[in-house]
Every structure is written in C-alpha cells, then in structure tokens.
Write an enzyme that holds these catalytic residues in place. Sequence first.
Site, PDB file in Angstrom:
ATOM      1  N   HIS A  85     -61.215  54.381 -41.270  1.00  0.00           N
ATOM      2  CA  HIS A  85     -61.754  53.293 -42.077  1.00  0.00           C
ATOM      3  C   HIS A  85     -60.948  52.057 -41.674  1.00  0.00           C
ATOM      4  CE1 HIS A  85     -63.226  56.443 -45.157  1.00  0.00           C
ATOM      5  NE2 HIS A  85     -64.208  56.080 -44.348  1.00  0.00           N
ATOM      6  N   GLU A  88     -58.330  50.357 -43.807  1.00  0.00           N
ATOM      7  CA  GLU A  88     -57.210  51.150 -44.321  1.00  0.00           C
ATOM      8  C   GLU A  88     -56.166  51.165 -43.210  1.00  0.00           C
ATOM      9  OE1 GLU A  88     -59.025  54.786 -45.796  1.00  0.00           O
ATOM     10  OE2 GLU A  88     -60.461  53.600 -46.947  1.00  0.00           O
ATOM     11  N   HIS A 192     -55.542  57.723 -44.492  1.00  0.00           N
ATOM     12  CA  HIS A 192     -56.368  56.753 -45.217  1.00  0.00           C
ATOM     13  C   HIS A 192     -55.508  55.988 -46.219  1.00  0.00           C
ATOM     14  CE1 HIS A 192     -60.466  58.336 -44.088  1.00  0.00           C
ATOM     15  NE2 HIS A 192     -59.684  59.307 -43.657  1.00  0.00           N
ATOM     16  N   GLU A 283     -54.018  60.269 -48.088  1.00  0.00           N
ATOM     17  CA  GLU A 283     -54.157  58.926 -48.653  1.00  0.00           C
ATOM     18  C   GLU A 283     -52.736  58.441 -48.896  1.00  0.00           C
ATOM     19  OE1 GLU A 283     -57.032  57.390 -49.215  1.00  0.00           O
ATOM     20  OE2 GLU A 283     -58.498  59.021 -49.060  1.00  0.00           O
TER      21      GLU A 283
END
Length: 387
Positions: A85, A88, A192, A283
């Site tokens: 992404h 990110e 991420h 994450e």
Amino acid sequence: MSVFTLCLFLWPWLSSIHGLEFRYHNSMEMEQYLKDVNRRFPDITHLHSIGKSVEGRELWVLILGQHPREHRTGIPEFKYVGNMHGNEAVGRVLLLQLIDYLTSSYLSDPLATRLLNSSRVHILPSMNPDGFESSARECTNTKGRYNKNGVDLNRNFPDVFESTTDREREKEVRAVMDWLKTESFVLSANLHGGAVVASYPYDNSNGGSELQGGLSISPDDDVFVHLAQTYSYSHSDMHNENSCSDLQDFSQGITNGYHWYPLPGGMQDYNYVWAQCFELTLEISCCKYPPEAQLPGLWAANKPALLAYMQQVHLGVKGVVMDSYGKPVQNAVVEIAERRNICPFRTDRNGEYYRLLLPGNYTIKVSWAQVSGVVLISSWSGPLKTL
Ligand SMILES: *[C@@H]1O[C@H](CO)[C@@H](O)[C@H](O)[C@H]1NC(C)=O
Ligand SMILES: *[C@@H]1O[C@H](CO)[C@@H](O)[C@H](O)[C@H]1NC(C)=O
Ligand SMILES: [Zn+2]
C-alpha cells in the site's frame, strides 16, 4: 590529493559511522541506495528487479546472505515485502534500515552474522512505488494506497475461498507471483501501517470447516500464533493491547486476519496456500505516513521484532527426500499427520523441504509417484525439540 578524491575516501567512512539517514527516500534515491549497498558489499548482497510497476518503476529486491546469488541446500529462503500500500511508508523505511544494519554489522555483530550465514534474506522494500510517489503524507488518508490503475494490490491475488479469476492481475501482483515460483520461500512478512498488530492467516473464509468461532483457522494455526507472538512480544509495545488508542483491542498484539475483517485476494493467504510460504501481515505504525522525526523511534521499536521474526525461519524440520539410489526427489508430497493443507507441501527442484513446526511429536509422510505410476510412501515419526 585533490579535494574530490578526499571526499570519495571520506564518504563511505562517514556513511558507515552514521548509518542511513532516517527519512523518506523517493524511488530514485532508494534505487541509488540499493545499488550503492550492492557495490559496497558485493560478497553478501545481490540486487535484482522482479519486474516493473505500471508506471515502469523497477521492483528492486536486495538479497542478503553468505551466498546471495544462489540457493544452497539447507539454507532456507526468507523474505520481507514493504509498501504494497503505497501510502503505508514506514515498512519501506524500516526495510532500508534493516539492510543498512545487516550489511554494516555482518562479521561484527553475532546475530546479523548468524542470520546471514544460516539463511538467505530477500527484501522488496517497495511493492508499490507508483502509489508511494503519489501519496498524501498523512496518517489516515488513502491517497497513494492503490497502484497506478487504482487497484488495491492486497485484494488482487488469487483466493482459494472465492473466485477472483474475473479480476485482471496487476503488474506488481504478477511480478510477485512469478517471484514466488523462482524460490522456495519458507517464511515471509509484508509490512503495513495504520494499526499495530501482527495478523495471521487465513484472511478469508467461505464458511467451511476453517471457520471456527469467527476465526478462519488454518491447519498450521499453532505455528502462526507463535510467529505472530514472536513479533508482538519482541516489539517494544505491540503486545500491549490497544497500542494506537483507537478502540482496536488486539489481545497480545495479534489477530487472526479474518477475525479482524474478511479480506479476499490477499497476499498472505496466497503465499501460504499456493507457495507453501508462511506469511504474516505486520501492521507496524498507528500513522501510515508519520513525520520523519518519528522514524528513529519506529525503527527502535521494530528492530528486535524484525530480527526475532527472521530467526523463525529455522523452526521445525528441513531435509532432502532421496530415492533408494540417493537421488533427490522433486515434487514429493511431504505431509504432517493431522495437518491437511489445502495444497499439500512438496519438495522443491532440489528435493528439499522445509516445514515450520513447534516442538512436539509428529509423523511425517512422504510420497511420490514414480514413472511407473507406483506411489512410494515412507513415514517417520519422532519428537521435535527446540535446540
Ligand atoms: C560466517 O561466515 C563467514 C564467511 O564464511 C565466516 O568467516 C564466519 O566465521 C561465519 N560466522 C558465523 C558466526 O557463523
Ligand atoms: C510419538 O508418536 C508416536 C506415534 O503416535 C509414538 O509411537 C511414539 O511413542 C511417540 N514418541 C514420543 C517420544 O513421544
Ligand atoms: Zn496496508
């Protein structure tokens, strides 16, 4: 001696003392940095591109290891993927810092040395360079998340639980799918931002037997929980619940992907189901694109976790399947009793297999079809202990 040559002498020295600057490097600067590292450490690095983005940017992968150019028997292949992404951006920064750390500490730091001597590490710092270049530098904005065609790359992989064949595969996704065919990756993570949690497969479900109490449970759930906990407890605060004070409450800093939210076409399930590579979605920052001043702190928080996770590539069993003449057997099915993987794990082209398992007592069944069509089966059972 001219000032110019003096600078040439001083520059590598200064940069190795201070390390890589904590800031966002654009695609050109990143390419320059990777080429430079490759020039400075030719014995332990190999740089190659696995394809191009929609806008034609190279998808650079730096390989690190004692034998960076080729696979060696018994040396497992590990990978990290950042920035799929595009907005990110922290994963991209941390993977460059990881490269800087591993190369500059090889042969001086025992952990970095052991890691590069015993495994081969592939790092794709940016899977979505086009998205990165178009990002709004903000915490929650989605500008830059998608690739140039407006597609979410983490929804664009084939999915075992629902048909995504109608979807066209994006160039970046095809590059990764082809990459997975060139090496037998054992363990992986993709990085991420926007939360702080280690998420593990499955990400999707079609309501079959995998769906248990709102979680989509894989046959290797015990290993995945261990891998996710390895990251969250090695991280300075991921294991504390609610790290981002946003009401997301992740017990021990881990979550089953589907339980968090169902996600079709994700890269993590694809790696696990079709490429027999265990992958987590990490994450790693509450803010997707934080101010540069926060980057040193984010590196300090994640560095021990990134390193502890890499060491897990040695979990379980590895070996070579040989026939009665001592010749390695390709494509033999190596199954662990009681673990019915959707696609059975197979030996690679060197007859090797790697299987991440926790300490325990297992029965391993190996079978392959001979030219005559006879299926040979042999099995081995025994306890597995941590060393
Ligand atoms: C790692 O490999 C290098 C190069 O072969 C060797 O000099 C070094 O002693 C090894 N170190 C460890 C800790 O395995
Ligand atoms: C491991 O399991 C096998 C098969 O169930 C059993 O025969 C064997 O005794 C067990 N070994 C140990 C050390 O527990
Ligand atoms: Zn993401």
